[in-house]
Design an enzyme around this catalytic site. Structure first.
Site, PDB file in Angstrom:
ATOM      1  N   HIS A 187      -6.204  -7.425  -0.544  1.00 26.12           N
ATOM      2  CA  HIS A 187      -6.359  -5.990  -0.811  1.00 26.12           C
ATOM      3  C   HIS A 187      -5.619  -5.615  -2.096  1.00 26.12           C
ATOM      4  O   HIS A 187      -4.615  -6.242  -2.440  1.00 26.12           O
ATOM      5  CB  HIS A 187      -5.772  -5.167   0.350  1.00 26.12           C
ATOM      6  CG  HIS A 187      -6.398  -5.477   1.668  1.00 26.12           C
ATOM      7  ND1 HIS A 187      -5.829  -6.371   2.567  1.00 26.12           N
ATOM      8  CD2 HIS A 187      -7.539  -5.031   2.233  1.00 26.12           C
ATOM      9  CE1 HIS A 187      -6.614  -6.468   3.635  1.00 26.12           C
ATOM     10  NE2 HIS A 187      -7.652  -5.666   3.460  1.00 26.12           N
ATOM     11  N   HIS A 213       0.818  -1.226   0.000  1.00 28.35           N
ATOM     12  CA  HIS A 213       0.000   0.000   0.000  1.00 28.35           C
ATOM     13  C   HIS A 213       0.850   1.273   0.000  1.00 28.35           C
ATOM     14  O   HIS A 213       0.320   2.364  -0.232  1.00 28.35           O
ATOM     15  CB  HIS A 213      -0.926   0.039   1.224  1.00 28.35           C
ATOM     16  CG  HIS A 213      -1.955  -1.045   1.231  1.00 28.35           C
ATOM     17  ND1 HIS A 213      -2.828  -1.241   0.188  1.00 28.35           N
ATOM     18  CD2 HIS A 213      -2.252  -1.998   2.165  1.00 28.35           C
ATOM     19  CE1 HIS A 213      -3.624  -2.276   0.464  1.00 28.35           C
ATOM     20  NE2 HIS A 213      -3.289  -2.750   1.651  1.00 28.35           N
ATOM     21  N   ASP A 231      -2.556 -10.840  -2.406  1.00 33.66           N
ATOM     22  CA  ASP A 231      -3.133 -10.319  -1.161  1.00 33.66           C
ATOM     23  C   ASP A 231      -4.594  -9.928  -1.438  1.00 33.66           C
ATOM     24  O   ASP A 231      -4.929  -9.517  -2.545  1.00 33.66           O
ATOM     25  CB  ASP A 231      -2.331  -9.091  -0.712  1.00 33.66           C
ATOM     26  CG  ASP A 231      -2.729  -8.588   0.665  1.00 33.66           C
ATOM     27  OD1 ASP A 231      -2.017  -8.896   1.631  1.00 33.66           O
ATOM     28  OD2 ASP A 231      -3.755  -7.873   0.764  1.00 33.66           O
ATOM     29  N   ASP A 262      -4.497 -13.039   3.353  1.00 31.83           N
ATOM     30  CA  ASP A 262      -5.724 -12.537   3.975  1.00 31.83           C
ATOM     31  C   ASP A 262      -6.969 -12.782   3.134  1.00 31.83           C
ATOM     32  O   ASP A 262      -8.059 -12.354   3.522  1.00 31.83           O
ATOM     33  CB  ASP A 262      -5.584 -11.050   4.349  1.00 31.83           C
ATOM     34  CG  ASP A 262      -4.867 -10.226   3.313  1.00 31.83           C
ATOM     35  OD1 ASP A 262      -4.594 -10.744   2.211  1.00 31.83           O
ATOM     36  OD2 ASP A 262      -4.570  -9.039   3.594  1.00 31.83           O
TER      37      ASP A 262
HETATM   38 ZN   LIG Z   1      -3.971  -7.389   2.646  1.00 29.09          ZN
END
Ligand SMILES: [Zn+2]
Length: 337
Positions: free
Chosen positions: A161, A122, A159, A246
């Site tokens: 996200h 991120h 991931d 995740d």
């Molecule tokens: Zn994540």
């Protein structure tokens, strides 16, 4: 596998109520104790010049000073302590080790996997966010392009996200392909199918947001029918996996239904694709917040390189995933079968 580790990474401790805490790596290492063929390797930290290859100099100064002053909440999610800057440099250094090791020929049972934290995907050029301070995968990719005989890098991000930071850093670049499969609507809200890159990077970003509930069969469908053909035609020299765990069905912060075997099925596909492209392959840890399933996921990746053939998905992909696949093919001119 060869796992890159650093004690400094454990000093980045945002508190045990924070999901991204040092127990994550402790849990992984505890679980790996029971498995065969594990090797641990340490690595030099990245230096600030490495960080500045993908991050703005002003941001590097700002985050270092923020940590030197004792840290605190950079934003509500992203909490630093004094040691966080050292840990971030150590984590980036481990990701550089992972690509160097792969480019030096570590593969098969010695495939490198960086167990650094804080995670990175991120972090954008001029800001920390989403538990991330330095973009480890981006620092490592840029290092490979600058210092090694590498012309094209793939960062494949499974991931749950979207890795907005990695995408942003390389969005207008033709030498880095960024591919992400993630849960639609989850933090940070980026990663639409239509985000495909710009300028020299047109077509070298591929986003596949899947609806909550997507499972192993959906992930394998998307990998086989969208990422594999696009990545094979990009023809990377280096294949880097931003490996978060995740999307597991028992992870507390997502609603995806990937199983531990599903991570095995994805690992098999990644390994076979990297082999077909004759690309060096390395893994860099991102998220994963259930200690049990995070540990099992990393263990499964290891087992695949140790010879395990995981159970394939025994269900059909969902209609929702097939519809997303059609849109991704349209956005990338892949055509349908
Ligand atoms: Zn994540």
């Amino acid at each position: 596998m060869r796992f890159g580790v650093s004690d400094v990474c454990a000093e980045h401790d945002p508190g045990d109520r924070h999901p991204e805490n040092p127990d994550r790596i402790r849990a992984i290492r505890r679980a790996l104790q029971k498995r065969h063929g594990i090797e641990y390797v340490t690595a030099d930290p990245a230096d600030e010049d490495d960080a500045r290859t993908v991050h703005d100099a002003d941001y590097v100064d700002e985050i270092r000073e923020f940590c030197d002053d004792g840290g605190g909440s950079w934003d509500p999610d992203t909490v630093a302590v004094e040691a966080t800057w050292r840990a971030a440099l150590a984590s980036a250094g481990l990701s550089m080790w992972a690509v160097d090791a792969a480019l030096d020929g570590d593969d098969g049972r010695t495939t490198p996997f960086s167990l650094g934290r804080p995670p990175g995907h991120h972090a954008v050029a001029d800001d920390a966010m989403g538990f991330c301070f330095l973009n480890n995968a981006a620092v490592a990719s840029q290092h490979a392009l600058d210092a090694r005989d590498v012309e094209r890098v793939v960062v494949f991000d499974w991931d749950v996200h979207h890795g907005n930071g990695t995408q942003d850093i390389f969005y207008d670049r033709g030498d880095v392909f960024y591919g992400s499969i993630h849960e639609d609507g989850l933090y940070p809200g980026t990663g639409d199918i239509e985000e495909t890159g710009t300028g020299d990077g047109e077509g070298t970003t591929m986003n596949v947001p899947l609806p909550a509930g997507a499972d192993d069969a959906d992930y394998c469908l998307i990998f086989d029918e969208a990422f594999a053909p696009a990545i094979e035609s990009f023809d990377p020299d280096l294949f880097l996996v931003s490996a978060g765990f995740d999307a597991h069905r028992h992870d507390p912060i997502s609603r995806m239904h990937v199983s531990t075997d599903g991570y095995g099925a994805l690992t098999t596909r990644v390994r076979d694709l990297a082999d077909r492209c004759d690309a060096a392959l390395s893994f860099v840890l991102e998220g994963g917040y259930s200690l049990d399933t995070l540990s099992e996921g990393v263990g499964m990746v290891h087992e695949v390189f140790d010879g395990l053939v995981p159970e394939g998905p025994d269900t059909d992909p969902s209609e929702e995933a097939a519809a997303v696949l059609d849109d991704v093919r349209d956005a990338h001119g892949l055509g349908s079968k």
